[in-house]
Motif scaffolding. Sequence first.
Motif, PDB file in Angstrom:
ATOM      1  N   LYS A  43      48.447  52.310  38.806  1.00 42.69           N
ATOM      2  CA  LYS A  43      49.329  52.831  37.757  1.00 42.69           C
ATOM      3  C   LYS A  43      49.108  52.139  36.415  1.00 42.69           C
ATOM      4  CE  LYS A  43      51.230  55.868  40.296  1.00 42.69           C
ATOM      5  NZ  LYS A  43      50.833  57.238  40.151  1.00 42.69           N
ATOM      6  N   GLN A  44      48.773  50.840  36.428  1.00 41.15           N
ATOM      7  CA  GLN A  44      48.643  50.114  35.170  1.00 41.15           C
ATOM      8  C   GLN A  44      47.480  50.589  34.301  1.00 41.15           C
ATOM      9  OE1 GLN A  44      48.372  48.700  38.204  1.00 41.15           O
ATOM     10  NE2 GLN A  44      46.831  47.096  38.270  1.00 41.15           N
ATOM     11  N   ASP A  45      46.382  51.066  34.906  1.00 40.48           N
ATOM     12  CA  ASP A  45      45.247  51.505  34.082  1.00 40.48           C
ATOM     13  C   ASP A  45      44.763  52.924  34.409  1.00 40.48           C
ATOM     14  OD1 ASP A  45      43.890  51.152  36.483  1.00 40.48           O
ATOM     15  OD2 ASP A  45      42.601  49.546  35.764  1.00 40.48           O
ATOM     16  N   GLY A  46      45.368  53.583  35.396  1.00 36.87           N
ATOM     17  CA  GLY A  46      45.008  54.958  35.723  1.00 36.87           C
ATOM     18  C   GLY A  46      43.643  55.116  36.375  1.00 36.87           C
ATOM     19  N   ARG A  47      43.067  54.014  36.820  1.00 31.69           N
ATOM     20  CA  ARG A  47      41.749  54.075  37.451  1.00 31.69           C
ATOM     21  C   ARG A  47      41.938  54.210  38.960  1.00 31.69           C
ATOM     22  NH1 ARG A  47      37.749  52.681  34.027  1.00 31.69           N
ATOM     23  NH2 ARG A  47      36.430  51.837  35.640  1.00 31.69           N
ATOM     24  N   CYS A  48      41.079  55.031  39.576  1.00 29.64           N
ATOM     25  CA  CYS A  48      41.238  55.384  40.982  1.00 29.64           C
ATOM     26  C   CYS A  48      39.993  55.007  41.780  1.00 29.64           C
ATOM     27  CB  CYS A  48      41.503  56.879  41.102  1.00 29.64           C
ATOM     28  SG  CYS A  48      42.894  57.427  40.057  1.00 29.64           S
ATOM     29  N   GLY A  49      40.194  54.673  43.048  1.00 33.73           N
ATOM     30  CA  GLY A  49      39.098  54.216  43.892  1.00 33.73           C
ATOM     31  C   GLY A  49      38.575  55.240  44.880  1.00 33.73           C
ATOM     32  N   SER A  50      39.346  56.308  45.136  1.00 35.84           N
ATOM     33  CA  SER A  50      38.934  57.330  46.097  1.00 35.84           C
ATOM     34  C   SER A  50      39.052  58.703  45.449  1.00 35.84           C
ATOM     35  CB  SER A  50      39.819  57.304  47.341  1.00 35.84           C
ATOM     36  OG  SER A  50      39.741  56.066  47.986  1.00 35.84           O
ATOM     37  N   LEU A  51      38.107  59.559  45.742  1.00 38.58           N
ATOM     38  CA  LEU A  51      38.094  60.904  45.188  1.00 38.58           C
ATOM     39  C   LEU A  51      37.868  61.923  46.294  1.00 38.58           C
ATOM     40  CD1 LEU A  51      35.822  60.258  42.067  1.00 38.58           C
ATOM     41  CD2 LEU A  51      38.313  60.225  42.163  1.00 38.58           C
ATOM     42  N   GLN A  52      38.270  63.152  46.014  1.00 41.93           N
ATOM     43  CA  GLN A  52      38.071  64.233  46.973  1.00 41.93           C
ATOM     44  C   GLN A  52      37.694  65.501  46.209  1.00 41.93           C
ATOM     45  OE1 GLN A  52      41.469  66.452  48.723  1.00 41.93           O
ATOM     46  NE2 GLN A  52      40.758  65.528  50.643  1.00 41.93           N
ATOM     47  N   LEU A  53      36.591  66.098  46.599  1.00 45.69           N
ATOM     48  CA  LEU A  53      36.179  67.389  46.079  1.00 45.69           C
ATOM     49  C   LEU A  53      36.698  68.440  47.049  1.00 45.69           C
ATOM     50  CD1 LEU A  53      32.592  66.311  45.132  1.00 45.69           C
ATOM     51  CD2 LEU A  53      34.286  67.177  43.505  1.00 45.69           C
ATOM     52  N   GLU A  54      37.218  69.547  46.500  1.00 50.71           N
ATOM     53  CA  GLU A  54      37.868  70.548  47.342  1.00 50.71           C
ATOM     54  C   GLU A  54      37.582  71.955  46.799  1.00 50.71           C
ATOM     55  OE1 GLU A  54      42.230  70.734  49.249  1.00 50.71           O
ATOM     56  OE2 GLU A  54      42.208  70.481  47.076  1.00 50.71           O
ATOM     57  N   THR A  55      37.256  72.870  47.706  1.00 52.42           N
ATOM     58  CA  THR A  55      36.957  74.264  47.363  1.00 52.42           C
ATOM     59  C   THR A  55      37.447  75.153  48.494  1.00 52.42           C
ATOM     60  OG1 THR A  55      34.929  73.556  46.266  1.00 52.42           O
ATOM     61  CG2 THR A  55      35.111  75.881  46.755  1.00 52.42           C
ATOM     62  N   ALA A  56      37.878  76.362  48.148  1.00 58.09           N
ATOM     63  CA  ALA A  56      38.304  77.331  49.163  1.00 58.09           C
ATOM     64  C   ALA A  56      37.624  78.670  48.913  1.00 58.09           C
ATOM     65  CB  ALA A  56      39.817  77.495  49.127  1.00 58.09           C
ATOM     66  N   LEU A  57      37.494  79.440  49.963  1.00 53.07           N
ATOM     67  CA  LEU A  57      36.979  80.801  49.866  1.00 53.07           C
ATOM     68  C   LEU A  57      38.077  81.766  50.294  1.00 53.07           C
ATOM     69  CD1 LEU A  57      33.458  80.452  51.554  1.00 53.07           C
ATOM     70  CD2 LEU A  57      33.999  80.416  49.110  1.00 53.07           C
ATOM     71  N   ASP A  58      38.213  82.858  49.567  1.00 55.56           N
ATOM     72  CA  ASP A  58      39.156  83.904  49.940  1.00 55.56           C
ATOM     73  C   ASP A  58      38.334  85.042  50.545  1.00 55.56           C
ATOM     74  OD1 ASP A  58      41.338  85.521  50.279  1.00 55.56           O
ATOM     75  OD2 ASP A  58      41.585  85.993  48.142  1.00 55.56           O
ATOM     76  N   LEU A  59      38.243  85.039  51.866  1.00 57.19           N
ATOM     77  CA  LEU A  59      37.449  86.047  52.573  1.00 57.19           C
ATOM     78  C   LEU A  59      38.333  87.228  52.972  1.00 57.19           C
ATOM     79  CD1 LEU A  59      35.442  83.662  54.940  1.00 57.19           C
ATOM     80  CD2 LEU A  59      34.728  84.587  52.722  1.00 57.19           C
ATOM     81  N   GLU A  60      37.784  88.402  52.937  1.00 59.88           N
ATOM     82  CA  GLU A  60      38.555  89.610  53.245  1.00 59.88           C
ATOM     83  C   GLU A  60      39.175  89.540  54.635  1.00 59.88           C
ATOM     84  OE1 GLU A  60      37.700  94.348  53.526  1.00 59.88           O
ATOM     85  OE2 GLU A  60      36.782  93.226  51.873  1.00 59.88           O
ATOM     86  N   ASP A  61      38.398  89.099  55.617  1.00 62.68           N
ATOM     87  CA  ASP A  61      38.901  89.028  56.995  1.00 62.68           C
ATOM     88  C   ASP A  61      38.966  87.603  57.531  1.00 62.68           C
ATOM     89  OD1 ASP A  61      39.159  91.848  57.256  1.00 62.68           O
ATOM     90  OD2 ASP A  61      36.987  91.985  57.549  1.00 62.68           O
ATOM     91  N   GLY A  62      38.892  86.626  56.661  1.00 68.09           N
ATOM     92  CA  GLY A  62      38.888  85.242  57.119  1.00 68.09           C
ATOM     93  C   GLY A  62      37.611  84.930  57.877  1.00 68.09           C
ATOM     94  N   THR A  63      37.646  83.857  58.610  1.00 69.76           N
ATOM     95  CA  THR A  63      36.504  83.475  59.450  1.00 69.76           C
ATOM     96  C   THR A  63      37.031  83.074  60.817  1.00 69.76           C
ATOM     97  OG1 THR A  63      34.423  82.231  59.491  1.00 69.76           O
ATOM     98  CG2 THR A  63      36.399  81.022  58.796  1.00 69.76           C
ATOM     99  N   SER A  64      36.155  82.668  61.689  1.00 73.01           N
ATOM    100  CA  SER A  64      36.563  82.324  63.055  1.00 73.01           C
ATOM    101  C   SER A  64      36.636  80.816  63.243  1.00 73.01           C
ATOM    102  CB  SER A  64      35.560  82.910  64.053  1.00 73.01           C
ATOM    103  OG  SER A  64      34.305  82.266  63.917  1.00 73.01           O
ATOM    104  N   LEU A  65      37.384  80.421  64.267  1.00 76.07           N
ATOM    105  CA  LEU A  65      37.423  79.008  64.642  1.00 76.07           C
ATOM    106  C   LEU A  65      36.035  78.532  65.046  1.00 76.07           C
ATOM    107  CD1 LEU A  65      40.729  78.888  66.722  1.00 76.07           C
ATOM    108  CD2 LEU A  65      40.316  77.867  64.474  1.00 76.07           C
ATOM    109  N   ARG A  66      35.299  79.396  65.687  1.00 73.20           N
ATOM    110  CA  ARG A  66      33.948  79.048  66.126  1.00 73.20           C
ATOM    111  C   ARG A  66      33.054  78.712  64.930  1.00 73.20           C
ATOM    112  NH1 ARG A  66      30.124  82.283  70.336  1.00 73.20           N
ATOM    113  NH2 ARG A  66      28.425  80.777  70.275  1.00 73.20           N
TER     114      ARG A  66
END
Length: 159
Positions: A76-99
């Motif tokens: 909080k004191q300097d706003g610098r972070c040690g871990s990052l996460q890149l995240e993306t989603a797809l909106d598929l017409e019929d979704g996908t399978s667990l497989r």
Amino acid sequence: MLDKAKTRLLGAVLVLASPLLAAEASAERISGREALAVMRAMDLSPELGTDSHGDPQIEFMIEGLHARLNFYDCKKQDGRCGSLQLETALDLEDGTSLRAANEFNQKYRYVRLYLDHEMDPYLQFDFEVLHTDAKSHLESQIELYGKLLRDFKDAMGYY
């Protein structure tokens, strides 16, 4: 007890080492503004905001997809972070399978594919920027993420 000569020697060592320690400390974390500059240089059209906890969050475009860079382990004191996460989603017409999700997850070690309630896939890629040149490391991880996204789109039949 330290004699005068040893005290002076120890003081000189600390004075000489302090810029190195300061440089190392600043290279161990990254701020939202620093990450934004890296991503602008990569032509990713980044937009800096904050998440619900007040930590930085960057929305951007990569491989034709909307993506987000989430920040964790922030000071909080300097706003610098040690871990990052890149995240993306797809909106598929019929979704996908667990497989299909399981097959993708078995193939890749550092990235995880999850399914939402509509069976649409989203991808998360976590990494730390501690003990490294954070800006260079961020750039290399985004480049790697771009390659993973190409495989992600292929595996999900998203063209």
